[in-house]
Design an enzyme around this catalytic site. Sequence first.
Site, mmCIF file in Angstrom:
data_model
loop_
_atom_site.group_PDB
_atom_site.id
_atom_site.type_symbol
_atom_site.label_atom_id
_atom_site.label_comp_id
_atom_site.label_asym_id
_atom_site.label_seq_id
_atom_site.Cartn_x
_atom_site.Cartn_y
_atom_site.Cartn_z
ATOM 1 N N GLU A 48 0.824 -1.215 0.000
ATOM 2 C CA GLU A 48 0.000 0.000 0.000
ATOM 3 C C GLU A 48 0.859 1.268 0.000
ATOM 4 O O GLU A 48 0.459 2.306 -0.504
ATOM 5 C CB GLU A 48 -0.945 -0.012 1.212
ATOM 6 C CG GLU A 48 -2.183 0.832 1.036
ATOM 7 C CD GLU A 48 -3.197 0.648 2.168
ATOM 8 O OE1 GLU A 48 -2.882 0.996 3.318
ATOM 9 O OE2 GLU A 48 -4.305 0.158 1.903
ATOM 10 N N LYS A 101 -14.903 2.804 -2.639
ATOM 11 C CA LYS A 101 -15.793 3.205 -1.551
ATOM 12 C C LYS A 101 -16.968 4.031 -2.094
ATOM 13 O O LYS A 101 -18.113 3.816 -1.713
ATOM 14 C CB LYS A 101 -14.985 4.054 -0.574
ATOM 15 C CG LYS A 101 -15.470 4.037 0.845
ATOM 16 C CD LYS A 101 -14.380 4.634 1.741
ATOM 17 C CE LYS A 101 -14.807 4.799 3.173
ATOM 18 N NZ LYS A 101 -13.675 5.228 4.020
ATOM 19 N N HIS A 149 7.698 -26.321 0.052
ATOM 20 C CA HIS A 149 6.913 -27.298 -0.692
ATOM 21 C C HIS A 149 5.763 -26.636 -1.442
ATOM 22 O O HIS A 149 4.776 -27.285 -1.753
ATOM 23 C CB HIS A 149 6.389 -28.369 0.257
ATOM 24 C CG HIS A 149 7.492 -29.122 0.929
ATOM 25 N ND1 HIS A 149 7.965 -30.320 0.465
ATOM 26 C CD2 HIS A 149 8.261 -28.811 2.010
ATOM 27 C CE1 HIS A 149 8.951 -30.734 1.240
ATOM 28 N NE2 HIS A 149 9.151 -29.845 2.184
#
Lengths: 412, 412
Positions: A258, A401, A285
């Site tokens: 960010e 938003k 793995h």
Amino acid sequence: MINILGFDSDFDPSLLDRIVNEKKKIGYYNLPNQDTTYINHYLKQLNKRQNLNSISDVVVIGIGGSSLGAKAVYHFIRSIRQLKRNLHFMDSTDPITIANICNSLNISSTHFIVISKSGSTIETIAIYKHILAITKTIQLSHFPFTFITGKSSLLAQHARKVNGLIINIQQNIGGRFSLLSSAGIIPLALTGTKIDCLLKGAAKIKDSFFNQGYMQNLLLKKATFYANNASNYNINALFSYTDSLKYFNDWYAQLWGESLGKKQKNSVFHVGLTPIGLTGPKDQHSFLQLLYEGIRDKSVTFIKLKTFENHQKIPNITLEKLETFNLINQVKFSTLINMQADAIIESLKKHTRIPLDEITLQKQDEFSIGQLIYYYELLTSLVGNLLNINTYNQPGVEFGKNILIKKLQQQL
Amino acid sequence: MINILGFDSDFDPSLLDRIVNEKKKIGYYNLPNQDTTYINHYLKQLNKRQNLNSISDVVVIGIGGSSLGAKAVYHFIRSIRQLKRNLHFMDSTDPITIANICNSLNISSTHFIVISKSGSTIETIAIYKHILAITKTIQLSHFPFTFITGKSSLLAQHARKVNGLIINIQQNIGGRFSLLSSAGIIPLALTGTKIDCLLKGAAKIKDSFFNQGYMQNLLLKKATFYANNASNYNINALFSYTDSLKYFNDWYAQLWGESLGKKQKNSVFHVGLTPIGLTGPKDQHSFLQLLYEGIRDKSVTFIKLKTFENHQKIPNITLEKLETFNLINQVKFSTLINMQADAIIESLKKHTRIPLDEITLQKQDEFSIGQLIYYYELLTSLVGNLLNINTYNQPGVEFGKNILIKKLQQQL
């Protein structure tokens, strides 16, 4: 904390001056030396409202920078030490998660801390309403909420109206840099985490960097390497060889992603360094093959723990047909895990030219993670400065938003 | 399961023929149609040795492909339904993790499943020895282990020597493609997960792809897009809008990273697609900024859940000073989380040209996750084929192992 770089880069000495300058404006830099008397003051105030001895669980209602920091420290410490209170995080609007957390709690012995710097985080307000309704239904005699928010936010105004406990977040400290502010410290203090040690660890790195210690050249070099190679090594993996840093990895991912994913100042260019959090040996793995043979666009930082608080040895058992594995008998698991890290580092050096470095934490305590936190905050600031971006804003987060609000209005 | 692509790519029709051809040799393709009578046979055998009614907990001792698959399905289902037995995973050599898991168990009511296809995974053997020693110390009357391994592995030979229960993993099924084989199915069957539904979900995608259904063109197009854009969009994020897919994200990361990070056949070129697992809305507050404004090297797949098993609404509470948030009142959390996903998709489309697609699962059940699993396995095979790599090996994982063995020998 020891850091061995496997790469080098000449740095511009003026970078240090620029950071010293930034330090005057950006609040997180000075948090290691904060006055912590407000913590006890807060605990006393809380005790008057909800007897501290009656509180078994603390829930942070907060998302992103309002929860990732405390979560990282809490899980690091809790895996080796019984803490005074359990800490939970409500950082999702998934109804199943909300229900499962609520069902696991005894609400009357729980305290809730609502954290939002802006005070207008939709997820946080929604969850707060939900918990408020529950506390009303069971007719709780006390008001079990603390609010940690910006001084003049709507949430702060609300908190004053309902006579709630309020803790302020300084205006010049952003969410993802707020771990060592009240946003991280108040929830951690309630669990009995040693805040002084956490801050001392951070202060050690701060002093070393700003007072010409070992960290100064090291961080200037390391940051310059990242910035110079932002296009060829644009993925930066943290490979932690202890499960207790799993949530630290998440905190790092937010801090790095960010802060550094931005448009450059006065330019149309996009820059960005992509964080990846890995845990060893598990991810040997899973992700390791890609490191070895995939595109060489990644740098890797290995984090090891020098001393584990557990000395369990692999028992001296010979397994029929598996006698070749006698070579691990009597080896401590702590030795094995560090040997695994060393083997991977050695083999990556041998087979690839991936830029590598190693961080070794002394032990699993507040001081060590305090160091690591401040180290990464500084590194992020340095790289951001070199990339010529605003490290501390997040304009992209607002885009969605507004659309969400429109969608909500449409369905009214 | 519905998948809406936000990008397009012409594909070479011979790709389908190549996959049909591969299907004859690579074992995972036909797992959805497997004969599952071995499950009941196994449960009967186990019941003779350790009364099934006395088993409360099952522990998988296995790492990477031997644990990630069952973990993904278990956590998806368990968050909405009480299961018959708890499932735990010992997939780390971190001594603190090992101690914490062991302390949380009642060993006498636990069954352990040791999973390793090669039968020579150091971590797995080390943990097996540790648990074996514990069961000897407490003088357990039964032998609480099942072994799932390749037919002729050293572990299989050992298991026969100690008269343990053995389940075979077919030679032509690799670890990361083994979720629907015994390696995933046996532990899940012990928890009461509906294996038939899981396989039916997978079979639905299989049939659709191989019998000219909706999935055929879709997957051929999607895979071709990934392969054609492997250098400009080399990071592929999965953004799951339900917490219950958190471990599915980890399974995906292994599948994608370890399969597609390779040297090309008969070439010195490295290729690789880097997986990133994100969870919404949480990671809107951490990774999203990097998507919006960082380098445009990422594609994103959103996964949504159409129906949540919880209809909790945000209560109809007006908060003083926060009256603007009345617009979320009476909205179901399940509606809110899906609206959040839609808002982010819409805003990414508006502000960026990031390649996006959307997968919607019908509900949180075995059938849906069975579909998702097979969908991603097929997609991985298709992309691997187009990239001209061996999708099914992992030569890099061996490099470090040999160095580790040398280090262990040196300290003897």
